[in-house]
Design an enzyme around this catalytic site. Structure first.
Site, PDB file in Angstrom:
ATOM      1  N   GLU A  92       0.819  -1.206   0.000  1.00  9.42           N
ATOM      2  CA  GLU A  92       0.000   0.000   0.000  1.00  9.42           C
ATOM      3  C   GLU A  92       0.857   1.262   0.000  1.00  9.42           C
ATOM      4  OE1 GLU A  92      -2.177  -3.014   2.693  1.00  9.42           O
ATOM      5  OE2 GLU A  92      -0.164  -2.643   1.916  1.00  9.42           O
ATOM      6  N   CYS A 142      -2.732  -4.049   6.911  1.00 10.33           N
ATOM      7  CA  CYS A 142      -2.361  -4.229   8.317  1.00 10.33           C
ATOM      8  C   CYS A 142      -2.625  -2.948   9.097  1.00 10.33           C
ATOM      9  CB  CYS A 142      -0.892  -4.641   8.434  1.00 10.33           C
ATOM     10  SG  CYS A 142       0.284  -3.333   7.992  1.00 10.33           S
ATOM     11  N   SER A 153      16.150 -40.547 -14.129  1.00  2.66           N
ATOM     12  CA  SER A 153      15.113 -39.507 -14.120  1.00  2.66           C
ATOM     13  C   SER A 153      15.558 -38.216 -14.803  1.00  2.66           C
ATOM     14  CB  SER A 153      14.718 -39.187 -12.676  1.00  2.66           C
ATOM     15  OG  SER A 153      15.828 -38.680 -11.948  1.00  2.66           O
ATOM     16  N   TRP A 195      16.639 -36.284 -18.043  1.00  2.00           N
ATOM     17  CA  TRP A 195      15.593 -35.412 -17.513  1.00  2.00           C
ATOM     18  C   TRP A 195      14.257 -35.811 -18.117  1.00  2.00           C
ATOM     19  CZ3 TRP A 195      16.840 -32.668 -13.428  1.00  2.00           C
ATOM     20  CH2 TRP A 195      18.156 -32.254 -13.258  1.00  2.00           C
ATOM     21  N   THR A 237      16.259 -40.902  -3.114  1.00  2.00           N
ATOM     22  CA  THR A 237      16.491 -39.851  -4.110  1.00  2.00           C
ATOM     23  C   THR A 237      17.912 -39.322  -4.000  1.00  2.00           C
ATOM     24  OG1 THR A 237      14.154 -39.202  -4.153  1.00  2.00           O
ATOM     25  CG2 THR A 237      15.745 -37.565  -4.901  1.00  2.00           C
ATOM     26  N   ARG A 275      18.799 -22.387  -7.821  1.00  2.00           N
ATOM     27  CA  ARG A 275      19.736 -21.897  -8.831  1.00  2.00           C
ATOM     28  C   ARG A 275      18.907 -21.317  -9.987  1.00  2.00           C
ATOM     29  NH1 ARG A 275      20.897 -26.911  -7.515  1.00  2.00           N
ATOM     30  NH2 ARG A 275      20.428 -27.803  -9.567  1.00  2.00           N
ATOM     31  N   LEU A 302       7.933 -41.684  -0.484  1.00  2.00           N
ATOM     32  CA  LEU A 302       7.704 -40.560   0.417  1.00  2.00           C
ATOM     33  C   LEU A 302       6.448 -39.799   0.012  1.00  2.00           C
ATOM     34  CD1 LEU A 302       8.537 -38.662   2.713  1.00  2.00           C
ATOM     35  CD2 LEU A 302      10.083 -37.512   1.091  1.00  2.00           C
TER      36      LEU A 302
END
Length: 354
Positions: A45, A67, A160, A162, A188, A199, A286
């Protein structure tokens, strides 16, 4: 929607504050705009007010209730009143106890107030902030999956890199910048040896802590994550019976070992350490454990236009659920990332009444 677009430019730089953008209108024309750029810097604001010569009689459109407390900066309600703004329109209520009450303060100052405009979009934008202020025992948990069309995160040889394209990978680095922590499973780390850092174009104000979930407590001291724990905070979550062994294995590194029994206890322990949000990036076991425990608040699914036929599934095996018993998710975003497709869904939409 312009206020929401502006707010997003603060991604990775304003936490633990919310993402906020503000637009000043006179006779339907934009006369000023701004967003919260940096934690401790002027709020949206004030930035909008500073961008125009005069806001006398203007309408201020904001994605979050202004706020009304003195923190690192002065109360935004006071700034709006002093500038002569006649009307304030905001999307969702601020649940933070210290900052809430802005709408009432503005009304008491004679300023017209309206709320609920683009509320769903604004709630999705600040879902981390909204949930972290209303649920204090667990961090906000987001799960990211990058899969083939047939749901695999790696081929049958467990490769994996890519599956997703460069545009999608750049997006993931942008995404990482907005979380307190980044999490992966032990396998992993063993198979991909990731850096698990940001990055990209955005340098996060506070680099995310890296979390490795390992029931066995195993983590190679030669992994890149362990070797760089001195420069990037790193936590290994292990079962209580394995934590002492882990500490011995990792002696000489600066990996912190956290003993926790089960994913729920682990997440509560991380929240107690000040981690309010975590992005989980794998693997499939997971991911399934998190979903089964119903602790995932948001799913980022990147789908590559390839078919692998077999390989490592993005989600581990689960008990079947009848169609009439499944719980739906709320889609909040769909778009292309180069050749890939992004789908973002929330378990629930956190909307607070104004």
């Amino acid at each position: 929607m312009r206020a929401i677009s502006l707010a997003l430019q603060g991604w990775g730089r304003v936490a633990p504050n919310p993402l906020v953008g503000a637009v000043l209108l006179e006779d339907g024309e934009v006369v000023g705009e701004g967003y919260h750029r940096e934690f401790g810097a002027p709020h949206a604001e004030v930035a909008a007010l500073d961008s125009c010569e005069s806001a006398e009689g203007a309408t201020c459109v904001i994605n979050l209730e202004p706020c009304c407390h003195q923190g690192k900066t002065a109360a935004c309600t006071d700034a709006l009143e002093a500038a002569g703004v006649k009307r304030v329109v905001f999307a969702v209520q601020d649940p933070d106890r210290a900052a809430a009450g802005g709408a009432e303060s503005l009304r008491n100052a004679g300023i017209e107030v309206a709320s609920g405009v683009c509320a769903a979009e604004a709630a999705a934008l600040n879902s981390q902030f909204l949930l972290s202020r209303t649920r204090t025992d667990l961090p906000y948990v987001a799960l990211k999956l990058a899969t083939s069309l047939d749901g695999f995160i790696a081929d049958e040889n467990r490769r994996s890199q890519w599956i997703s394209g460069e545009v999608a990978r750049n997006y993931v680095h942008w995404l990482r910048a907005g979380f307190d922590a980044l999490g992966v499973g032990r396998r992993t780390v063993e198979e991909d040896d990731p850096q698990l850092t940001v990055r990209g174009d955005i340098e996060p104000r506070v680099p995310p802590t890296r979390i490795v979930f390992s029931r066995s407590g195993r983590l190679s001291p030669l992994s890149r994550i362990a070797q760089t724990a001195g420069t990037t905070p790193t936590i290994l979550v292990a079962e209580p019976g394995k934590s002492r062994e882990s500490e011995a294995d990792l002696e000489g590194t600066e990996v912190e070992v956290l003993a926790a029994s089960g994913i729920g206890e682990a997440l509560r322990a991380l929240r107690a350490k000040g981690i309010e949000s975590i992005l989980i990036e794998g693997g499939g076991t997971l991911a399934r454990e998190l979903l089964d425990a119903r602790v995932v608040d948001r799913l980022y699914w990147i789908q590559a236009p390839i078919l692998l036929g077999s390989g490592v599934p993005g989600l581990g095996p689960a008990h079947p659920t009848a169609l009439d018993c499944v719980s739906g998710w709320v889609p909040t975003e769909r778009r292309s990332l180069g050749r890939d497709t992004l789908l973002v869904v929330d378990r629930e939409l956190c909307l607070l009444e104004s």
